[in-house]
Design an enzyme around this catalytic site. Structure first.
Site, PDB file in Angstrom:
ATOM      1  N   TYR A   1      10.576 -32.708  -2.129  1.00 51.31           N
ATOM      2  CA  TYR A   1      10.470 -33.688  -3.222  1.00 51.31           C
ATOM      3  C   TYR A   1      11.827 -34.285  -3.578  1.00 51.31           C
ATOM      4  CZ  TYR A   1       6.082 -31.345  -3.252  1.00 51.31           C
ATOM      5  OH  TYR A   1       4.914 -30.808  -2.854  1.00 51.31           O
TER       6      TYR A   1
ATOM      7  N   VAL B   1       4.060 -24.861  -5.085  1.00 50.32           N
ATOM      8  CA  VAL B   1       4.249 -24.225  -6.392  1.00 50.32           C
ATOM      9  C   VAL B   1       3.707 -22.792  -6.442  1.00 50.32           C
ATOM     10  CG1 VAL B   1       4.436 -26.348  -7.763  1.00 50.32           C
ATOM     11  CG2 VAL B   1       2.179 -25.322  -7.375  1.00 50.32           C
TER      12      VAL B   1
ATOM     13  N   LYS C   1       0.291 -29.473   2.736  1.00 53.68           N
ATOM     14  CA  LYS C   1       0.374 -30.931   2.978  1.00 53.68           C
ATOM     15  C   LYS C   1       0.717 -31.289   4.426  1.00 53.68           C
ATOM     16  CE  LYS C   1       0.906 -32.387  -1.782  1.00 53.68           C
ATOM     17  NZ  LYS C   1       1.702 -32.116  -2.947  1.00 53.68           N
TER      18      LYS C   1
ATOM     19  N   SER D   1       1.369 -26.912  -2.056  1.00 54.65           N
ATOM     20  CA  SER D   1       1.800 -28.082  -1.279  1.00 54.65           C
ATOM     21  C   SER D   1       2.226 -27.754   0.149  1.00 54.65           C
ATOM     22  CB  SER D   1       2.955 -28.776  -1.986  1.00 54.65           C
ATOM     23  OG  SER D   1       2.474 -29.429  -3.134  1.00 54.65           O
TER      24      SER D   1
ATOM     25  N   TYR E   1      -9.062 -31.292  -1.505  1.00 49.19           N
ATOM     26  CA  TYR E   1      -7.625 -31.124  -1.749  1.00 49.19           C
ATOM     27  C   TYR E   1      -7.336 -29.811  -2.492  1.00 49.19           C
ATOM     28  CZ  TYR E   1      -3.055 -31.808  -3.901  1.00 49.19           C
ATOM     29  OH  TYR E   1      -1.763 -31.618  -4.339  1.00 49.19           O
TER      30      TYR E   1
HETATM   31  O1  DON Z   1      -1.666 -30.525  -6.663  1.00 43.19           O
HETATM   32  C1  DON Z   1      -0.931 -29.716  -7.215  1.00 43.19           C
HETATM   33  O2  DON Z   1      -0.314 -29.984  -8.238  1.00 43.19           O
HETATM   34  C2  DON Z   1      -0.774 -28.365  -6.561  1.00 43.19           C
HETATM   35  N1  DON Z   1      -2.013 -27.914  -6.007  1.00 43.19           N
HETATM   36  C3  DON Z   1       0.252 -28.412  -5.469  1.00 43.19           C
HETATM   37  C4  DON Z   1       1.595 -28.956  -5.930  1.00 43.19           C
HETATM   38  C5  DON Z   1       2.740 -28.308  -5.243  1.00 43.19           C
HETATM   39  O3  DON Z   1       2.645 -27.264  -4.660  1.00 43.19           O
HETATM   40  C6  DON Z   1       4.054 -28.969  -5.396  1.00 43.19           C
HETATM   41  N2  DON Z   1       5.061 -28.195  -4.689  1.00 43.19           N
HETATM   42  N3  DON Z   1       6.082 -27.752  -4.860  1.00 43.19           N
END
Ligand code: DON
Length: 305
Positions: A241, A259, A64, A61, A189
């Site tokens: 978040y 993540v 983003k 993320s 994405y």
């Molecule tokens: O879309 C997803 O679930 C992951 N590629 C990215 C989510 C993420 O990194 C949330 N962050 N803390």
């Protein structure tokens, strides 16, 4: 500065045991949970690093803010705002229940999965591979690292298992917010989330957001200040978040987690920070990363509030 960073690394060494690495993307489960690295890029051009700062990890993320920036650069601010709002959801990054009414842009923001997936459609390009190529080129330019590329194993792992994102994208489609083929948008994405980076790259990207689009060393304007302010404001309110409020209190500057364990910290007009520690808390934010940033903020009086 180095002594401070090394002290922080050693003070935070026990935090990874308080969290868990992400496993819902199977490839992410293979990392060493105890890694911890930090890099700061200072206004005078100094870059300082400590711990496992050379370790590569996927942006997840943390990409983003770059998707949002590319969408702003390729469409107008009004177009971006009309598709994806700016209010915090107070919910996890992959939540479905933003609204009990028909989903609209006002229910989502650019830092949650639904918002970022929608914003991929606003990147310029006739095809999704072309859109992704623009995003990768921007990420390479801002990091000053032309070698940045996709970690193919993580990309395929997420593509294979990313059914929640598939469902979120179909929800956007069901409510008429996107019209392109879902799998093509998700391909862009998932590739974006799988860009492999280290703390140095992250600190440099953060520093450009901190200096409002101007490269801190060359003084070259890379994008308009109003886009940097747009991105930084959404990081401050939504970047961590449903942990964003707590983070504002204990750390106090715009930041984005992923993540993969990375966090990008932006201290406007002052510095950029990249931190990596893959063991995550219940929000999906790096446990040791947040603690390291809290200590750095305290020591250097970095809270913008
Ligand atoms: O879309 C997803 O679930 C992951 N590629 C990215 C989510 C993420 O990194 C949330 N962050 N803390």
């Amino acid at each position: 500065m180095i002594a401070l960073l090394e002290q922080i690394i050693s003070d935070c060494a026990h935090y990874p045991s308080q969290g868990h690495v992400a496993t819902y993307i199977p490839e992410l489960a293979n990392v060493d949970p105890n890694k911890l690295g930090i890099v700061v890029s200072l206004e005078d051009g100094g870059v300082f690093a400590a711990g496992d700062y050379r370790e590569q990890f996927t942006m997840q993320s943390v990409v983003k803010p770059l998707i949002l920036l590319q969408a702003l650069m390729d469409s107008s601010i009004d177009t971006v705002r009309a598709l994806v709002g700016v209010e915090a959801t107070g919910k996890p990054f992959d939540a479905f229940n933003y609204s009990d009414q028909a989903l609209t842009g006002a229910h989502i923001n650019p830092m949650i999965n639904t918002g970022a997936i929608a914003l991929c459609t606003l990147i310029r390009g006739d095809t999704y591979p072309e859109k992704f190529a623009r995003l990768l080129a921007l990420t390479r330019k801002l990091s000053g690292n032309p070698e940045l590329d996709v970690d193919q194993a993580v990309f395929h792992s997420e593509k294979l298992t990313g059914n929640k994102n598939r469902a979120l994208a179909y929800m956007l489609k069901a409510y008429g917010m996107i019209s392109d083929p879902v799998e093509e948008i998700l391909d862009c994405y998932f590739r974006a989330c799988s860009i492999s980076i280290n703390c140095c790259d992250l600190a440099k990207i953060a520093h450009i957001f901190a200096s409002h689009g101007v490269h801190p060393a060359t003084k070259e304007p890379l994008f308009p200040a109003e886009y940097a302010k747009y991105v930084n404001a959404t990081l401050a309110t939504c970047g961590m978040y449903d942990g964003s409020g707590e983070f504002a209190l204990t750390v106090g500057f715009p930041a984005k987690s992923g993540v993969g364990g990375g966090i990008m910290g932006v201290i406007p007009r002052r510095m950029g920070i990249g931190v990596f520690a893959p063991s995550l808390d219940k929000h999906g934010n790096s446990v040791a990363g947040v603690q390291a940033l809290a200590r750095l903020s305290q020591a250097m009086d970095l809270s913008i509030y």
